[in-house]
Design a protein around this motif. Sequence first.
Motif, PDB file in Angstrom:
ATOM      1  N   GLY A 112      29.218  27.627  15.642  1.00 43.50           N
ATOM      2  CA  GLY A 112      28.777  27.921  16.997  1.00 43.50           C
ATOM      3  C   GLY A 112      28.303  29.341  17.207  1.00 43.50           C
ATOM      4  N   GLU A 113      28.831  30.305  16.441  1.00 48.27           N
ATOM      5  CA  GLU A 113      28.459  31.711  16.617  1.00 48.27           C
ATOM      6  C   GLU A 113      27.486  32.190  15.548  1.00 48.27           C
ATOM      7  N   HIS A 114      26.843  31.284  14.844  1.00 46.45           N
ATOM      8  CA  HIS A 114      25.885  31.650  13.811  1.00 46.45           C
ATOM      9  C   HIS A 114      24.694  32.376  14.423  1.00 46.45           C
ATOM     10  N   ARG A 115      24.061  33.235  13.653  1.00 45.74           N
ATOM     11  CA  ARG A 115      22.926  34.024  14.137  1.00 45.74           C
ATOM     12  C   ARG A 115      21.758  33.152  14.585  1.00 45.74           C
ATOM     13  N   LEU A 116      21.639  31.929  14.074  1.00 48.60           N
ATOM     14  CA  LEU A 116      20.533  31.036  14.432  1.00 48.60           C
ATOM     15  C   LEU A 116      20.936  29.985  15.456  1.00 48.60           C
ATOM     16  N   ALA A 117      22.158  30.063  15.959  1.00 43.74           N
ATOM     17  CA  ALA A 117      22.686  28.979  16.783  1.00 43.74           C
ATOM     18  C   ALA A 117      21.920  28.782  18.086  1.00 43.74           C
ATOM     19  N   GLY A 118      21.314  29.811  18.621  1.00 48.67           N
ATOM     20  CA  GLY A 118      20.624  29.679  19.901  1.00 48.67           C
ATOM     21  C   GLY A 118      19.175  29.266  19.794  1.00 48.67           C
ATOM     22  N   ARG A 119      18.693  29.065  18.605  1.00 47.55           N
ATOM     23  CA  ARG A 119      17.280  28.760  18.396  1.00 47.55           C
ATOM     24  C   ARG A 119      16.975  27.303  18.738  1.00 47.55           C
ATOM     25  N   ALA A 120      15.732  27.041  19.185  1.00 45.60           N
ATOM     26  CA  ALA A 120      15.283  25.672  19.413  1.00 45.60           C
ATOM     27  C   ALA A 120      14.973  24.988  18.088  1.00 45.60           C
ATOM     28  N   HIS A 132      34.178  22.038   7.459  1.00 48.04           N
ATOM     29  CA  HIS A 132      33.780  23.171   6.616  1.00 48.04           C
ATOM     30  C   HIS A 132      32.757  24.048   7.319  1.00 48.04           C
ATOM     31  N   VAL A 133      31.820  23.442   8.025  1.00 47.06           N
ATOM     32  CA  VAL A 133      30.831  24.240   8.768  1.00 47.06           C
ATOM     33  C   VAL A 133      31.527  25.091   9.820  1.00 47.06           C
ATOM     34  N   ALA A 134      32.423  24.499  10.582  1.00 51.78           N
ATOM     35  CA  ALA A 134      33.120  25.217  11.651  1.00 51.78           C
ATOM     36  C   ALA A 134      33.925  26.387  11.104  1.00 51.78           C
ATOM     37  N   ALA A 135      34.421  26.236   9.880  1.00 54.27           N
ATOM     38  CA  ALA A 135      35.213  27.300   9.262  1.00 54.27           C
ATOM     39  C   ALA A 135      34.335  28.310   8.528  1.00 54.27           C
ATOM     40  N   TYR A 136      33.037  28.289   8.780  1.00 54.50           N
ATOM     41  CA  TYR A 136      32.072  29.189   8.151  1.00 54.50           C
ATOM     42  C   TYR A 136      32.026  29.005   6.632  1.00 54.50           C
ATOM     43  N   GLY A 137      32.220  27.747   6.206  1.00 53.43           N
ATOM     44  CA  GLY A 137      32.147  27.472   4.779  1.00 53.43           C
ATOM     45  C   GLY A 137      30.743  27.217   4.287  1.00 53.43           C
ATOM     46  N   GLY A 138      29.791  27.046   5.220  1.00 53.70           N
ATOM     47  CA  GLY A 138      28.416  26.770   4.837  1.00 53.70           C
ATOM     48  C   GLY A 138      27.718  25.961   5.909  1.00 53.70           C
ATOM     49  N   VAL A 139      26.582  25.364   5.545  1.00 50.10           N
ATOM     50  CA  VAL A 139      25.806  24.559   6.485  1.00 50.10           C
ATOM     51  C   VAL A 139      25.522  23.202   5.860  1.00 50.10           C
ATOM     52  N   VAL A 140      25.167  22.234   6.708  1.00 48.49           N
ATOM     53  CA  VAL A 140      24.746  20.932   6.222  1.00 48.49           C
ATOM     54  C   VAL A 140      23.481  20.522   6.959  1.00 48.49           C
ATOM     55  N   PRO A 153      32.761  21.202  19.852  1.00 44.07           N
ATOM     56  CA  PRO A 153      32.376  22.440  20.536  1.00 44.07           C
ATOM     57  C   PRO A 153      32.138  23.645  19.633  1.00 44.07           C
ATOM     58  N   ASP A 154      32.634  23.616  18.402  1.00 50.85           N
ATOM     59  CA  ASP A 154      32.535  24.805  17.558  1.00 50.85           C
ATOM     60  C   ASP A 154      31.393  24.761  16.557  1.00 50.85           C
ATOM     61  N   VAL A 155      30.535  23.736  16.630  1.00 52.99           N
ATOM     62  CA  VAL A 155      29.337  23.698  15.792  1.00 52.99           C
ATOM     63  C   VAL A 155      28.144  23.312  16.651  1.00 52.99           C
ATOM     64  N   VAL A 156      26.964  23.683  16.194  1.00 45.06           N
ATOM     65  CA  VAL A 156      25.722  23.326  16.886  1.00 45.06           C
ATOM     66  C   VAL A 156      24.737  22.804  15.854  1.00 45.06           C
ATOM     67  N   HIS A 157      23.746  22.057  16.333  1.00 47.07           N
ATOM     68  CA  HIS A 157      22.684  21.635  15.421  1.00 47.07           C
ATOM     69  C   HIS A 157      21.345  22.117  15.939  1.00 47.07           C
ATOM     70  N   VAL A 158      20.501  22.518  14.998  1.00 45.50           N
ATOM     71  CA  VAL A 158      19.189  23.089  15.302  1.00 45.50           C
ATOM     72  C   VAL A 158      18.145  22.353  14.479  1.00 45.50           C
ATOM     73  N   LEU A 159      17.050  21.977  15.121  1.00 42.32           N
ATOM     74  CA  LEU A 159      15.970  21.269  14.440  1.00 42.32           C
ATOM     75  C   LEU A 159      15.394  22.115  13.312  1.00 42.32           C
ATOM     76  N   VAL A 160      15.197  21.507  12.144  1.00 40.41           N
ATOM     77  CA  VAL A 160      14.494  22.163  11.037  1.00 40.41           C
ATOM     78  C   VAL A 160      13.079  21.603  11.045  1.00 40.41           C
ATOM     79  N   ASP A 161      12.132  22.408  11.532  1.00 39.75           N
ATOM     80  CA  ASP A 161      10.813  21.852  11.872  1.00 39.75           C
ATOM     81  C   ASP A 161       9.905  21.603  10.672  1.00 39.75           C
ATOM     82  N   ASP A 162      10.254  22.073   9.481  1.00 37.00           N
ATOM     83  CA  ASP A 162       9.389  21.811   8.331  1.00 37.00           C
ATOM     84  C   ASP A 162      10.051  20.890   7.303  1.00 37.00           C
ATOM     85  N   LEU A 163      11.060  20.139   7.731  1.00 35.78           N
ATOM     86  CA  LEU A 163      11.646  19.107   6.883  1.00 35.78           C
ATOM     87  C   LEU A 163      11.027  17.758   7.228  1.00 35.78           C
TER      88      LEU A 163
END
Length: 298
Positions: A169-177, A226-234, A247-257
């Motif tokens: 949830g607090e990742h640097r990219l979490a607020g991105r569309a 694991h994501v919530a514990a800052y173990g990585g991303v999926v 509440p402690d994770v967010v998902h962000v569209l990956v526009d070039d996948l």
Amino acid sequence: MDVDLRKLRYFVAVAEELHFGRAAARLHIAQPVLSRQIRALEHELQAELFVRDRRSTALTEAGSQLLADAYPLLDSAEALRRRVRQAAHGRATFTIAFMPGIIVTAEARALAERHPDLAVGVVRTSWNEQVEVVRDGRADVSYVRLPVDQRGVRLLPLFSEPRVVVLPGEHRLAGRASVGLAELVEERLLQDPEAVPEWRDLPHRPTEPDPRPRPQLNSVEEKLEHVAAYGGVVILPLSTAAFYTRPDVVHVLVDDLRPNQVCLAWAESNRSPLVREFVDLAERRARATETSPPAPGE
């Protein structure tokens, strides 16, 4: 020449273990018996399957080919055994498998309404077994997410959906569309890269190699922990990420996948009219929704 399925199972055990002692223990037979059975199989096939010495056991080219062909053959035999056993006990059943995030309620209900005496069941699968369940007969059909091993199965494309990256949830990219895949180059991917083939093409240049082994994750819930514990991303399909909200994770569209393709899979060897009927139901449902997946909970 008829292939002896028992010898074939013995061969697969040795091929997977690459050790006759471990394979014999796994099969609960004596090692000399196993060795004789493998020699008999080699004689029947007129091909050397293993290169053996005192220190190691390795597959020959012929052995590698046999291993690739053995899995669908053994799965087909197991599926046949399951179907015959069900028929012998008078149990009319139909099982629908599905990957997380995919809703199969409408199709299951429609089949049950057409056949009131049919016990329609569902089973959730994982990435590693989503096709295996129809090969070995645990399910009659399976809603799968590509890519999958297509040996011994038929596929009906149903719909596609965007893929997202799941972040703390607090990742640097979490607020991105949305983000580009290259923006994730420094991140630790928790899942098997085979599930995200594009990841392998990234120019990974981490400042320091991550010494941690990739965890064995068997469910979406484990990945999110694991994501919530800052173990990585999926990377997940949108419907999966939306279904498993917390509440402690967010998902962000990956526009070039590339979008994730969802298909219906069934075994080529399964000639049941119910399978054909369900394929028609699923195809009509996909057309009605105009290639868009149903929202989670529908």
